[in-house]
Scaffold this active site. Structure first.
Site, short mmCIF file in Angstrom:
data_model
loop_
_atom_site.label_atom_id
_atom_site.label_comp_id
_atom_site.label_asym_id
_atom_site.label_seq_id
_atom_site.Cartn_x
_atom_site.Cartn_y
_atom_site.Cartn_z
N ASP A 1 0.85 -1.18 0.00
CA ASP A 1 0.00 0.00 0.00
C ASP A 1 0.89 1.24 0.00
O ASP A 1 1.91 1.27 0.68
CB ASP A 1 -0.93 0.04 1.21
CG ASP A 1 -2.02 1.07 1.00
OD1 ASP A 1 -2.98 0.76 0.26
OD2 ASP A 1 -1.90 2.18 1.52
N THR A 2 0.49 2.23 -0.77
CA THR A 2 1.25 3.46 -0.89
C THR A 2 0.43 4.63 -0.36
O THR A 2 -0.74 4.79 -0.71
CB THR A 2 1.64 3.72 -2.36
OG1 THR A 2 2.42 2.61 -2.82
CG2 THR A 2 2.45 4.99 -2.51
#
Length: 190
Positions: free
Chosen positions: A69-70
Protein backbone atom coordinates in the site's frame (compact mmCIF):
# COMPACT_ATOMS: atom_id res chain seq x y z
CA UNK A 1 6.63 -21.62 -4.07
CA UNK A 2 3.48 -20.21 -5.67
CA UNK A 3 2.95 -16.48 -5.16
CA UNK A 4 -0.29 -14.49 -5.15
CA UNK A 5 -0.20 -10.74 -5.72
CA UNK A 6 -2.90 -9.10 -3.59
CA UNK A 7 -3.17 -6.08 -5.88
CA UNK A 8 -4.85 -5.20 -9.16
CA UNK A 9 -2.13 -2.66 -9.94
CA UNK A 10 -0.49 -3.23 -13.33
CA UNK A 11 2.44 -1.11 -12.08
CA UNK A 12 3.13 -3.61 -9.29
CA UNK A 13 3.11 -6.47 -11.81
CA UNK A 14 5.58 -4.57 -14.00
CA UNK A 15 7.83 -3.82 -11.03
CA UNK A 16 7.84 -7.46 -9.90
CA UNK A 17 8.86 -8.49 -13.42
CA UNK A 18 11.95 -6.26 -13.07
CA UNK A 19 13.22 -8.57 -10.33
CA UNK A 20 12.23 -11.73 -12.19
CA UNK A 21 9.00 -12.44 -10.33
CA UNK A 22 5.79 -13.38 -12.09
CA UNK A 23 2.97 -14.12 -9.64
CA UNK A 24 0.97 -17.28 -10.20
CA UNK A 25 -2.22 -15.30 -9.71
CA UNK A 26 -3.55 -11.84 -8.94
CA UNK A 27 -6.22 -11.67 -6.25
CA UNK A 28 -6.85 -8.10 -5.05
CA UNK A 29 -7.90 -7.61 -1.45
CA UNK A 30 -11.08 -5.68 -0.82
CA UNK A 31 -10.56 -3.90 2.48
CA UNK A 32 -11.67 -0.63 4.02
CA UNK A 33 -8.88 1.87 3.31
CA UNK A 34 -9.94 4.90 5.34
CA UNK A 35 -7.39 6.04 7.97
CA UNK A 36 -8.30 5.38 11.57
CA UNK A 37 -8.67 8.34 13.92
CA UNK A 38 -5.22 9.80 14.74
CA UNK A 39 -3.49 7.15 12.58
CA UNK A 40 -0.09 8.29 11.40
CA UNK A 41 0.73 7.93 7.68
CA UNK A 42 3.40 5.24 8.14
CA UNK A 43 1.12 3.23 10.45
CA UNK A 44 -1.72 3.57 7.96
CA UNK A 45 0.38 2.25 5.05
CA UNK A 46 1.72 -0.65 7.14
CA UNK A 47 -1.73 -1.57 8.44
CA UNK A 48 -3.28 -1.61 4.98
CA UNK A 49 -0.50 -3.73 3.46
CA UNK A 50 -0.75 -6.17 6.38
CA UNK A 51 -4.57 -6.36 6.21
CA UNK A 52 -4.50 -6.92 2.45
CA UNK A 53 -1.93 -9.71 2.73
CA UNK A 54 -3.76 -11.45 5.57
CA UNK A 55 -7.18 -11.15 3.87
CA UNK A 56 -5.91 -12.76 0.68
CA UNK A 57 -3.81 -15.38 2.53
CA UNK A 58 -7.04 -16.77 4.03
CA UNK A 59 -8.24 -17.50 0.47
CA UNK A 60 -4.91 -19.13 -0.52
CA UNK A 61 -3.55 -20.98 2.52
CA UNK A 62 -1.03 -23.01 0.50
CA UNK A 63 0.60 -20.02 -1.21
CA UNK A 64 2.66 -16.98 -0.35
CA UNK A 65 0.84 -13.66 -0.65
CA UNK A 66 2.41 -10.28 -1.42
CA UNK A 67 0.53 -7.04 -0.71
CA UNK A 68 1.50 -3.38 -0.69
CA UNK A 69 0.00 0.00 0.00
CA UNK A 70 1.25 3.46 -0.89
CA UNK A 71 0.45 6.61 1.07
CA UNK A 72 1.42 10.18 0.18
CA UNK A 73 1.76 12.39 3.24
CA UNK A 74 2.48 16.01 3.99
CA UNK A 75 3.42 16.04 7.65
CA UNK A 76 0.81 13.92 9.42
CA UNK A 77 -1.76 14.58 6.70
CA UNK A 78 -2.58 11.59 4.49
CA UNK A 79 -3.50 12.66 0.97
CA UNK A 80 -6.30 10.73 -0.72
CA UNK A 81 -6.22 8.52 -3.77
CA UNK A 82 -7.68 11.03 -6.19
CA UNK A 83 -11.02 9.77 -7.44
CA UNK A 84 -12.09 13.02 -9.09
CA UNK A 85 -10.32 15.97 -10.67
CA UNK A 86 -11.05 18.38 -7.83
CA UNK A 87 -9.27 16.07 -5.35
CA UNK A 88 -6.29 15.73 -7.68
CA UNK A 89 -6.12 19.52 -8.13
CA UNK A 90 -6.21 20.01 -4.36
CA UNK A 91 -3.40 17.45 -3.86
CA UNK A 92 -1.19 18.96 -6.57
CA UNK A 93 -1.74 22.47 -5.22
CA UNK A 94 -0.75 21.30 -1.75
CA UNK A 95 2.36 19.48 -3.07
CA UNK A 96 3.46 22.40 -5.25
CA UNK A 97 6.89 23.59 -4.13
CA UNK A 98 6.76 21.34 -1.06
CA UNK A 99 8.47 18.30 0.32
CA UNK A 100 6.33 15.26 1.02
CA UNK A 101 6.77 11.62 1.94
CA UNK A 102 5.72 8.63 -0.12
CA UNK A 103 5.37 5.65 2.20
CA UNK A 104 4.99 2.23 0.64
CA UNK A 105 4.51 -0.71 2.94
CA UNK A 106 5.03 -4.27 1.73
CA UNK A 107 3.76 -7.39 3.48
CA UNK A 108 4.34 -11.05 2.65
CA UNK A 109 2.51 -13.94 4.28
CA UNK A 110 4.10 -17.33 3.62
CA UNK A 111 2.15 -20.62 3.54
CA UNK A 112 2.95 -21.23 7.25
CA UNK A 113 1.14 -17.97 8.08
CA UNK A 114 4.30 -16.05 8.97
CA UNK A 115 4.01 -12.35 8.19
CA UNK A 116 7.01 -10.28 7.12
CA UNK A 117 6.78 -6.52 6.60
CA UNK A 118 8.90 -3.61 5.41
CA UNK A 119 8.24 0.08 4.86
CA UNK A 120 9.88 2.35 2.31
CA UNK A 121 9.91 6.08 3.08
CA UNK A 122 10.85 8.28 0.14
CA UNK A 123 11.12 12.05 0.33
CA UNK A 124 9.92 13.85 -2.79
CA UNK A 125 10.00 17.59 -3.45
CA UNK A 126 7.98 19.09 -6.28
CA UNK A 127 8.90 22.28 -8.08
CA UNK A 128 6.48 25.16 -7.72
CA UNK A 129 3.64 24.25 -10.08
CA UNK A 130 1.85 26.88 -12.12
CA UNK A 131 -1.89 26.73 -12.65
CA UNK A 132 -1.21 25.93 -16.31
CA UNK A 133 1.04 22.98 -15.34
CA UNK A 134 -1.60 21.60 -12.99
CA UNK A 135 -4.30 22.06 -15.64
CA UNK A 136 -2.21 20.25 -18.27
CA UNK A 137 -1.42 17.40 -15.88
CA UNK A 138 -5.06 16.98 -14.94
CA UNK A 139 -6.09 17.02 -18.60
CA UNK A 140 -3.71 14.09 -19.26
CA UNK A 141 -5.69 11.97 -16.77
CA UNK A 142 -2.76 10.25 -15.04
CA UNK A 143 -4.00 11.35 -11.64
CA UNK A 144 -7.03 9.07 -11.50
CA UNK A 145 -6.88 6.69 -8.53
CA UNK A 146 -3.33 7.71 -7.62
CA UNK A 147 -2.25 8.44 -4.07
CA UNK A 148 -1.63 12.17 -3.80
CA UNK A 149 -3.12 12.70 -7.26
CA UNK A 150 0.01 11.93 -9.27
CA UNK A 151 1.96 9.14 -10.94
CA UNK A 152 5.72 9.62 -10.83
CA UNK A 153 6.22 7.13 -13.67
CA UNK A 154 4.43 9.51 -16.00
CA UNK A 155 4.35 13.25 -16.66
CA UNK A 156 4.62 14.13 -12.96
CA UNK A 157 8.23 12.99 -12.94
CA UNK A 158 9.05 16.32 -14.59
CA UNK A 159 7.76 18.06 -11.42
CA UNK A 160 10.25 16.28 -9.14
CA UNK A 161 13.01 18.63 -8.02
CA UNK A 162 14.40 16.26 -5.39
CA UNK A 163 13.95 12.60 -4.50
CA UNK A 164 15.63 10.70 -1.68
CA UNK A 165 14.73 7.05 -1.34
CA UNK A 166 13.11 4.48 -3.59
CA UNK A 167 11.81 5.57 -6.98
CA UNK A 168 10.08 2.19 -7.36
CA UNK A 169 8.52 2.75 -3.94
CA UNK A 170 6.92 5.95 -5.21
CA UNK A 171 5.60 4.02 -8.22
CA UNK A 172 4.04 1.52 -5.78
CA UNK A 173 6.44 -1.29 -4.88
CA UNK A 174 9.91 -0.70 -3.42
CA UNK A 175 12.00 -3.35 -5.14
CA UNK A 176 14.84 -3.53 -2.61
CA UNK A 177 12.48 -4.19 0.29
CA UNK A 178 10.24 -6.49 -1.76
CA UNK A 179 13.15 -8.60 -2.95
CA UNK A 180 14.37 -9.07 0.62
CA UNK A 181 10.93 -10.09 1.87
CA UNK A 182 10.39 -12.56 -0.96
CA UNK A 183 13.79 -14.19 -0.44
CA UNK A 184 13.22 -14.41 3.32
CA UNK A 185 9.86 -16.07 2.61
CA UNK A 186 11.42 -18.72 0.37
CA UNK A 187 10.30 -17.26 -2.96
CA UNK A 188 12.88 -17.81 -5.69
CA UNK A 189 13.58 -14.90 -8.01
CA UNK A 190 14.09 -15.36 -11.72
Amino acid sequence: MPLILASASPRRLDLLARIGVVPDAVDPADIYEIPEVQERPRDHAARLAREKALAVAVRHPDRAVLAADTVVAVGRRILPKAEHEAAARQCLSLLSGRRHHVLTAVAVVDPTGRLRERLSDTIVTFKHLTVAEIDAYLAAGEWSGKAGGYAIQGRAEAFVRFLSGSHSGVVGLPLYETRGLLLASGISLG
